[in-house]
Design a protein around this motif. Structure first.
Motif, PDB file in Angstrom:
ATOM      1  N   LEU A  32      -4.642   7.109   6.197  1.00 31.44           N
ATOM      2  CA  LEU A  32      -3.390   6.353   6.259  1.00 31.44           C
ATOM      3  C   LEU A  32      -2.328   7.179   6.971  1.00 31.44           C
ATOM      4  CD1 LEU A  32      -1.991   3.707   5.131  1.00 31.44           C
ATOM      5  CD2 LEU A  32      -1.145   5.148   3.282  1.00 31.44           C
ATOM      6  N   ASP A  33      -1.512   6.504   7.800  1.00 35.15           N
ATOM      7  CA  ASP A  33      -0.374   7.130   8.459  1.00 35.15           C
ATOM      8  C   ASP A  33       0.886   6.341   8.134  1.00 35.15           C
ATOM      9  OD1 ASP A  33      -1.581   9.292  10.181  1.00 35.15           O
ATOM     10  OD2 ASP A  33      -2.718   7.570  10.901  1.00 35.15           O
ATOM     11  N   VAL A  34       1.928   7.047   7.743  1.00 28.23           N
ATOM     12  CA  VAL A  34       3.219   6.429   7.449  1.00 28.23           C
ATOM     13  C   VAL A  34       4.250   7.041   8.387  1.00 28.23           C
ATOM     14  CG1 VAL A  34       4.972   5.980   5.694  1.00 28.23           C
ATOM     15  CG2 VAL A  34       2.561   6.132   5.029  1.00 28.23           C
ATOM     16  N   ALA A  35       4.894   6.201   9.194  1.00 28.30           N
ATOM     17  CA  ALA A  35       5.869   6.682  10.171  1.00 28.30           C
ATOM     18  C   ALA A  35       7.143   7.154   9.474  1.00 28.30           C
ATOM     19  CB  ALA A  35       6.204   5.575  11.167  1.00 28.30           C
ATOM     20  N   LYS A  36       7.883   7.993  10.134  1.00 26.93           N
ATOM     21  CA  LYS A  36       9.132   8.505   9.583  1.00 26.93           C
ATOM     22  C   LYS A  36      10.105   7.354   9.340  1.00 26.93           C
ATOM     23  CE  LYS A  36      12.501  12.227  10.167  1.00 26.93           C
ATOM     24  NZ  LYS A  36      12.122  12.834   8.883  1.00 26.93           N
ATOM     25  N   GLY A  37      10.667   7.299   8.153  1.00 28.41           N
ATOM     26  CA  GLY A  37      11.614   6.259   7.804  1.00 28.41           C
ATOM     27  C   GLY A  37      10.993   4.959   7.326  1.00 28.41           C
ATOM     28  N   GLU A  38       9.667   4.904   7.264  1.00 26.18           N
ATOM     29  CA  GLU A  38       8.969   3.680   6.884  1.00 26.18           C
ATOM     30  C   GLU A  38       8.788   3.606   5.367  1.00 26.18           C
ATOM     31  OE1 GLU A  38       5.576   1.445   9.438  1.00 26.18           O
ATOM     32  OE2 GLU A  38       4.943   3.331   8.535  1.00 26.18           O
ATOM     33  N   LEU A  39       8.847   2.389   4.833  1.00 28.86           N
ATOM     34  CA  LEU A  39       8.564   2.135   3.417  1.00 28.86           C
ATOM     35  C   LEU A  39       7.239   1.388   3.338  1.00 28.86           C
ATOM     36  CD1 LEU A  39       9.232   2.022   0.397  1.00 28.86           C
ATOM     37  CD2 LEU A  39      10.646   0.015   0.842  1.00 28.86           C
ATOM     38  N   VAL A  40       6.247   2.023   2.734  1.00 31.34           N
ATOM     39  CA  VAL A  40       4.906   1.460   2.635  1.00 31.34           C
ATOM     40  C   VAL A  40       4.545   1.282   1.172  1.00 31.34           C
ATOM     41  CG1 VAL A  40       2.451   1.843   3.090  1.00 31.34           C
ATOM     42  CG2 VAL A  40       4.146   2.435   4.825  1.00 31.34           C
ATOM     43  N   ALA A  41       4.051   0.107   0.823  1.00 34.82           N
ATOM     44  CA  ALA A  41       3.599  -0.159  -0.535  1.00 34.82           C
ATOM     45  C   ALA A  41       2.115   0.127  -0.660  1.00 34.82           C
ATOM     46  CB  ALA A  41       3.873  -1.611  -0.910  1.00 34.82           C
ATOM     47  N   PHE A  42       1.720   0.737  -1.780  1.00 37.53           N
ATOM     48  CA  PHE A  42       0.325   0.785  -2.197  1.00 37.53           C
ATOM     49  C   PHE A  42       0.162  -0.338  -3.210  1.00 37.53           C
ATOM     50  CE2 PHE A  42      -0.732   5.587  -1.490  1.00 37.53           C
ATOM     51  CZ  PHE A  42      -0.525   5.418  -0.139  1.00 37.53           C
ATOM     52  N   LEU A  43      -0.577  -1.372  -2.846  1.00 33.99           N
ATOM     53  CA  LEU A  43      -0.692  -2.581  -3.665  1.00 33.99           C
ATOM     54  C   LEU A  43      -2.137  -2.785  -4.081  1.00 33.99           C
ATOM     55  CD1 LEU A  43       0.557  -5.326  -4.699  1.00 33.99           C
ATOM     56  CD2 LEU A  43      -0.058  -6.268  -2.466  1.00 33.99           C
ATOM     57  N   GLY A  44      -2.309  -3.177  -5.339  1.00 34.14           N
ATOM     58  CA  GLY A  44      -3.659  -3.485  -5.806  1.00 34.14           C
ATOM     59  C   GLY A  44      -3.688  -3.607  -7.316  1.00 34.14           C
ATOM     60  N   PRO A  45      -4.807  -4.070  -7.867  1.00 34.17           N
ATOM     61  CA  PRO A  45      -4.921  -4.241  -9.311  1.00 34.17           C
ATOM     62  C   PRO A  45      -5.032  -2.895 -10.023  1.00 34.17           C
ATOM     63  CG  PRO A  45      -7.029  -4.652  -8.257  1.00 34.17           C
ATOM     64  CD  PRO A  45      -6.038  -4.441  -7.146  1.00 34.17           C
ATOM     65  N   SER A  46      -4.937  -2.914 -11.339  1.00 37.00           N
ATOM     66  CA  SER A  46      -5.098  -1.698 -12.128  1.00 37.00           C
ATOM     67  C   SER A  46      -6.456  -1.075 -11.832  1.00 37.00           C
ATOM     68  CB  SER A  46      -4.982  -2.014 -13.618  1.00 37.00           C
ATOM     69  OG  SER A  46      -3.691  -2.508 -13.926  1.00 37.00           O
TER      70      SER A  46
END
Length: 362
Positions: A32-46
């Motif tokens: 996974l890559d997250v750009a500077k200033g980006e808001l990324v959610a980790f989404l999924g079930p328990s």
């Protein structure tokens, strides 16, 4: 798998990140890559691995294999306090014996910032989360939403390179969650701080974040914008988890599918077993004989009977029995339109392009 930390593709870069416990792989080769200033959610079930991934990024859990790079620096084996990360916990984790001001100053004091500078920065952070005037209160004197703001201010005051949120809104009531979503997003955008937001709430992920990483069974199913995930899901799991769907199974031939004798048109050409999905709100419904559904040449049209209904204020949900299947329909409520009775005959239609098609698992 090793990452080239000298040439990262994101401000936060994960390569082959894996966490195994005895008899269990909690996270399985996450890239996974997250750009500077980006808001990324980790989404999924328990149990999907999202919180475990966040704990590895924070340094609270050691990765079994793989690498974590922040700003081009490999931090895989760096202790948490040297990773330049702010963490907002689900439980707030405030010190009950400390005032709001002291709670927010704590991280700066641990970093040997002078008392005067620590207080100045803490008061600025408290003002940023709209708690000015409550500096001398203790956590027990604050509401849940106010405690969450203190936790956010404490994470922001150290001016971290990356901000991590571990389901921070799950303890709040629905109305307060909506307010805090907007506030967190506004602050994150203003500060342009790279952020990871762990949640099992799809509305939270879609409404707040630039991108969403959908996880299932320790693996990344799809990374994309909210629009991409909802309109172009890569897998049946993503389609069903991000939004609601009607799921039907049948056998495809060319541009149509046979589902227990009901033949429906679908986009593209396919052959063999497929699963098709249609979003409930994309299906038009009208009482048979009154028109309003079924117009347009590029539509599927069937008839059925209302089996049950559910009223939730702004939304009416109907279960309609049609052609041996049950379709869930959603309609926005209108003050002049009462719910239809069970047993009412209705016509259903939807655009062919609104049908999602997936090859069935063999």
């Amino acid at each position: 798998m090793q990452t080239d930390v000298a040439n990262p593709r994101g401000h936060l870069s994960l390569r082959g990140l894996t966490k195994r416990f005895e008899g269990l792989t909690a996270v399985d080769h996450l890239d996974l890559d997250v750009a500077k200033g980006e808001l990324v959610a980790f989404l999924g079930p328990s149990g999907c691995g999202k919180s475990t991934s966040l704990r590895m990024i924070a340094g609270l859990s050691q990765a079994t294999s793989g690498t974590i790079a922040i700003g081009g620096r490999d931090v895989t084996n760096v202790p948490p306090y040297r990773r330049d990360i702010g963490l907002v916990f689900q439980s707030y984790a405030l010190f009950p014996h400390m005032t709001v001001l002291k709670n927010v100053m704590f991280g700066l004091e641990m970093r040997k910032v002078s008392a005067a500078e620590a207080e100045r920065r803490a008061r600025e952070a408290i003002a940023l989360v709209q708690l000015s005037g409550r500096e001398d209160r203790r956590p027990a004197q604050l509401s849940g939403g106010q405690q969450q703001r203190v936790a956010l201010a404490r994470a922001l005051v150290i001016q971290p390179s990356i901000l991590l949120f571990d389901e921070p809104l799950s303890n709040l009531d629905a109305k307060l969650r909506d307010e805090m979503r907007a506030e967190i997003r506004d602050i994150q955008k203003r500060l342009a701080i790279t952020s990871i937001f762990v949640t099992h709430d799809q509305v939270e992920a879609l409404s707040m974040c630039d991108k969403v990483a959908v996880m299932n069974g320790g693996r990344l199913e799809q990374l994309g914008t909210p629009f991409e995930l909802y309109e172009r899901p890569a897998t049946p799991f993503v389609a069903s988890f991000v939004g609601r769907t009607n799921r039907l199974s049948g056998t495809a031939t060319g541009e149509s599918v046979d589902i227990g004798g009901m033949r429906l048109a679908m986009p593209g050409r396919h052959a063999g077993p497929v699963d098709i999905m249609i979003r409930p709100h994309r299906i038009q419904m009208s009482v048979t004989g009154q028109g309003g559904a079924g117009e347009g040449a590029a539509s599927n049209r069937i008839t059925g009977t209302i089996r049950s209904s559910s009223y939730s204020g702004d939304l009416l949900q109907y279960d309609v029995a049609a052609e041996g299947q049950v379709f869930r329909i959603e309609r926005v409520t209108r003050s002049i339109e009462p719910p239809l009775d069970n047993g009412t005959p209705v016509d259903l239609s939807w655009q062919i392009g609104d049908t999602l098609v997936f090859e069935a698992a063999r």
